[in-house]
Design an enzyme around this catalytic site. Structure first.
Site, PDB file in Angstrom:
ATOM      1  CB  VAL A   1      17.458 -12.312   0.180  1.00 43.15           C
ATOM      2  CG1 VAL A   1      16.536 -13.424   0.695  1.00 43.15           C
ATOM      3  CG2 VAL A   1      18.531 -12.887  -0.733  1.00 43.15           C
TER       4      VAL A   1
ATOM      5  N   GLY B   1      13.421  -8.188   0.259  1.00 39.25           N
ATOM      6  CA  GLY B   1      13.098  -6.760   0.228  1.00 39.25           C
ATOM      7  C   GLY B   1      13.661  -6.039   1.442  1.00 39.25           C
TER       8      GLY B   1
ATOM      9  N   GLY C   1       4.701  -2.263  -8.620  1.00 37.70           N
ATOM     10  CA  GLY C   1       6.174  -2.258  -8.703  1.00 37.70           C
ATOM     11  C   GLY C   1       6.821  -3.433  -8.005  1.00 37.70           C
TER      12      GLY C   1
ATOM     13  CB  VAL D   1      14.708  -0.592  -6.111  1.00 37.29           C
ATOM     14  CG1 VAL D   1      15.547  -0.660  -4.854  1.00 37.29           C
ATOM     15  CG2 VAL D   1      13.789  -1.807  -6.201  1.00 37.29           C
TER      16      VAL D   1
ATOM     17  CG  ASP E   1      12.568 -12.992  -7.386  1.00 35.80           C
ATOM     18  OD1 ASP E   1      13.508 -12.236  -7.691  1.00 35.80           O
ATOM     19  OD2 ASP E   1      11.931 -12.900  -6.318  1.00 35.80           O
TER      20      ASP E   1
ATOM     21  CB  ILE F   1      13.339  -9.143   5.565  1.00 35.52           C
ATOM     22  CG1 ILE F   1      11.820  -9.092   5.447  1.00 35.52           C
ATOM     23  CG2 ILE F   1      13.763 -10.041   6.720  1.00 35.52           C
ATOM     24  CD1 ILE F   1      11.189 -10.440   5.104  1.00 35.52           C
TER      25      ILE F   1
ATOM     26  CE  LYS G   1      15.296  -9.895  -7.373  1.00 38.96           C
ATOM     27  NZ  LYS G   1      14.158  -9.303  -6.716  1.00 38.96           N
TER      28      LYS G   1
ATOM     29  CD  GLU H   1      12.545  -9.232  -9.999  1.00 42.83           C
ATOM     30  OE1 GLU H   1      13.582  -8.843 -10.550  1.00 42.83           O
ATOM     31  OE2 GLU H   1      12.200  -8.823  -8.887  1.00 42.83           O
TER      32      GLU H   1
ATOM     33  CE  LYS I   1      13.750 -12.036  -4.000  1.00 40.35           C
ATOM     34  NZ  LYS I   1      12.314 -11.742  -4.071  1.00 40.35           N
TER      35      LYS I   1
END
Ligand code: NDP
Ligand code: HSE
Length: 438
Positions: free
Chosen positions: A133, A135, A188, A15, A202, A137, A106, A191, A206
């Site tokens: 949360v 990605g 990628g 990221v 995960d 969006i 998160k 996690e 979120k």
């Protein structure tokens, strides 16, 4: 007004690289949107030698974290290392130096968010976590601003790209679970610890963040029922298909009489429903508000550039706030801290829904009536039964769809069914049906 907003980035992994790329490549466009340039002043990572596939100006990337945190010119610190303790310390140290923070973490926010949010609110600083949360969006801004007029009665989402990628590959390409996971890791999406993706943790993180923002309540993640996709088999996916359904890992929150039902688990949904059309790494969140009605947000839930897009959107929001001296205008928790009230999260055993049950049974006369008898004794009504093939010598799958029943009754009945001598090989598989999406 500042003539430039300076940024420090910690963590140049998947990221971090996407974020740096966007800040560098879209520099001119972003400067026009903010009114002044955003300068990526320092990047810190433990590893400063690996080629990240991005051309960085000389000296930008170092391992000098104190140098970044103590640089008085840096206005915004972006934390993208993941994990709990070090990440939290970086964020709190940055805020102690008067710096705003942005994170995609998160796990940290779901577990220690109250500490971070309280520190920011007290210092009048902004915390951006749009990337935490969904990605790319923009769900966090939707919950805190776009849908702020609404009482949100339902939030149902496909929240984990890795799990959705695996389920999609298992359905469409009959891939093995492990192969699909390896591909998600290589891309990628997963996690650092992929059990977080697979075991629903995960998605839980979120969902907890969304419930916190939607209902103005702190959430203890231990109160949210969580089950992953590790027990979903190709056989169940195939039966679901025969029943006109697909299996998705869902995060579900619903408002009932001032209480919130919040849960994460694989669910059977109608193959024609909007969430069933969400494949691969894509995420989607279906929200129902009392004023707006249905809203669905859809996009890439993981990956360098989609997630970097959300990170940079936070940086832009904060830069605009700095320029207008409007930092802290939107509380990070959506509700001001003194307006938040604890809300009861309904325990799972109070849930009622429909169920898919698959027992492996000996193919003998009377077995179905024994199982039906146990279900009947617990007030569970059968909607349909599916059994294919005849193998007198070995166990065969018996699939039962129930009408709406209580979780408590179903769990009690399953304990009895699993003890029956005609039920063999493995415990009965249970998948809940989510048929209302509201
Ligand atoms: P990566 O593991 O790819 O990147 C993390 C980077 O941080 C690595 O380069 C790592 O270095 C570095 N790092 C670790 N500890 C330190 C430290 N103490 N100081 C400096 N650098 C450090 O993770 P991701 O980019 O995938 O994830 C980052 C965050 O974003 C996580 O919180 C994750 O949950 C979240 N996220 C990820 C998404 C994705 O699609 N990947 C999507 C949405 C959110 P090294 O490798 O040498 O340890
Ligand atoms: N591992 C996460 C996923 C990254 O697969 O959805 C995005 O939060």
């Amino acid at each position: 007004m500042k003539s430039c907003i300076d940024i420090g980035l910690v963590g140049l992994g998947t990221v971090g690289t996407g974020t740096a790329k966007i800040l560098l490549e879209n520099r001119d466009l972003i400067a026009r949107r903010v009114g002044v340039p955003l300068e990526l002043k320092r990047i810190v990572d433990l590893d400063v030698t690996t080629d990240r596939g991005i051309a960085l100006p000389d000296g930008l990337l170092t391992a000098d974290l104190p140098g970044l945190l103590n640089d008085p010119t840096i206005d915004i610190v972006i934390e993208l290392i993941g994990g709990y303790d070090t990440a939290k310390r970086i964020m709190l140290d940055a805020m102690a130096q008067g710096k705003h923070v942005v994170t995609a973490n998160k796990a940290l926010l779901a577990v220690h968010g109250e500490d971070v949010f309280t520190a920011a609110a007290r210092a009048g600083l902004d915390v951006g976590f749009e990337a935490s949360v969904g990605g790319g969006i923009p769900i966090i801004h939707a919950l805190t601003e776009g849908l702020a007029a609404n009482r949100l009665t339902s939030i149902v989402g496909i929240l984990n790209g890795t799990a959705n990628y695996i389920l999609t590959k298992m359905l469409r390409e009959q891939q093995e679970f492990e192969d699909a996971l390896a591909q998600a890791q290589a891309a990628g999406y997963a996690e650092a610890d992929p059990t977080f993706d697979i075991q629903g943790i995960d998605s839980l993180h979120k969902l907890a963040i969304m419930v916190n923002l939607a209902y103005g309540t702190p959430v203890n993640v231990k109160d949210v029922f969580t089950e992953g996709i590790q027990h979903v088999t190709a056989l169940d996916i195939q039966y679901a298909s025969e029943l006109g359904m697909v299996v998705k890992l869902l995060g579900i929150a619903k408002l009932h009489d001032g209480e919130v039902e919040a849960r994460v688990h694989p669910a059977l949904i109608d193959k024609d429903s909007p969430l069933a059309q969400v494949h691969g790494v894509y995420n989607a969140i279906h929200i129902v508000g009392d004023a707006v009605g249905d809203v669905m947000l859809y996009g890439r839930g993981a990956g360098a550039l989609p997630t970097g897009s959300a990170v940079v959107s936070d940086v832009i929001s904060i830069a605009r706030n700095i320029q207008r001296q409007a930092c802290g205008r939107v509380p990070p928790t959506s509700f001001p801290l003194d307006q938040r009230v604890p809300i009861r999260i309904r325990p799972m055993e109070e849930l009622t829904t429909r169920y898919y049950l698959r027992c492996m049974v000996l193919d003998r006369p009377g077995v179905l009536s024994q199982i039906a008898g146990v279900l009947g004794n617990h007030g569970i009504s059968i909607m349909s039964v599916l059994q294919q093939g005849r193998h007198e010598a070995q166990a065969v799958p018996l699939v039962i769809m129930t009408h709406r029943a209580s979780e408590r009754s179903v769990q009690t009945a399953l304990k009895e069914i699993n003890k029956m001598s005609s039920v063999v090989s493995q415990p009965t598989t249970l998948i809940r049906v989510e048929d209302e999406e509201r």
